[in-house]
Design an enzyme around this catalytic site. Sequence first.
Site, PDB file in Angstrom:
ATOM      1  N   SER A 138       0.852  -1.192   0.000  1.00  0.00           N
ATOM      2  CA  SER A 138       0.000   0.000   0.000  1.00  0.00           C
ATOM      3  C   SER A 138       0.882   1.234   0.000  1.00  0.00           C
ATOM      4  CB  SER A 138      -0.900   0.009   1.242  1.00  0.00           C
ATOM      5  OG  SER A 138      -1.518   1.278   1.428  1.00  0.00           O
ATOM      6  N   TYR A 151      -2.447  -0.095  10.219  1.00  0.00           N
ATOM      7  CA  TYR A 151      -2.490  -0.481   8.803  1.00  0.00           C
ATOM      8  C   TYR A 151      -1.140  -0.223   8.143  1.00  0.00           C
ATOM      9  CZ  TYR A 151      -4.062  -0.761   3.954  1.00  0.00           C
ATOM     10  OH  TYR A 151      -4.213  -1.100   2.633  1.00  0.00           O
TER      11      TYR A 151
END
Length: 254
Positions: A138, A151
Site C-alpha cells: 500500500s 495499517y
Amino acid sequence: MFSLTGKSAVITGGGSGIGRAIAKLFAKQGAFVHIIELNEEAALSVTKEIQADGGLATAHGCDITNQQKVLDTFATIDKVDILVNNAGIAHIGKADTTTEADFMKLFEVNVKGTYNSLYATIPLMKKNGGGAILNMASIAALVGITDRFAYSMSKGAVFAMTLSVARDYIGDKIRCNSISPARVHTPFVDGFIAKTYPGQEEVMFDKLSKSQPIGRMGQPEEIASLALYLCSDESGFVTGCDYPIDGGFVKLNN
C-alpha cells in the site's frame, strides 16, 4: 503477450474487490485460478463467474491466519506457479487510539496471513522450478498517512517481506514483487464511507477521490492489469520491486 495458459494461480482474498478483478483477468488469460477466501460463498460466486466465461477456477474456504489450515489448503492445490497475496483488512487509528486487540488483528491478517501463504507456497515453487509472487502492499507503506498507524505497520511489513523473499529465493527462480495502491473504488470503500461518515457519503467520496492528484480513485481492473504484468513471463527480469499505482499520490502530492 501476458498469457498465463497452463499456469496455476493462487489468489488470497479473491472473493471481492481487487482480488476478484485479478482472479477474473488471470482466468481470462488462461490460468487455472484458485481463490482462497475466508468468505467461501463470495469465492464460489467469483468462480462461477469465471466458469461462465469459459475459464478455470475453484474456491477454497480458508482462514489465512491459521497456518495449518493454509498448509492443508495448499496441499490440495499441489502446483503453484503464481501466488497473489491480496487478502487484507484496514483500520483507522493513531498509536494511542489503536487497541491491542485491533493491532493484533491487523498483524494476524495482513502480516501473518501473508507469511503463512509464503510459507506454504515457496516449497511448492522450489519443487516446480520457480514461480512469481505478488504481494499487495500500500502507499501507506511508503508515506505517512493520518490515522493509519496499524495499517501502515502491516503494509510496511508486507513491503519488507517482498524484498526478503526476492533476495532469498532468486536462485530458485522465484520472483517476488509488490504493488502499492492508493485508494481504489471497491465495495469495501463504499461500505467504509457509509459506516464512518453517515449522511456525508457523496462529499466524502469526492474528498477521498481528490486526494489522488489525478482526481479520482483507481479501479480494481487497473490494479489487476499491473498484477498480470508482474505475474507473467514478460516481467521475467523484474524482482524485488514495489510498484505504486496511485494516481500520483506518492510523488505528486506536494
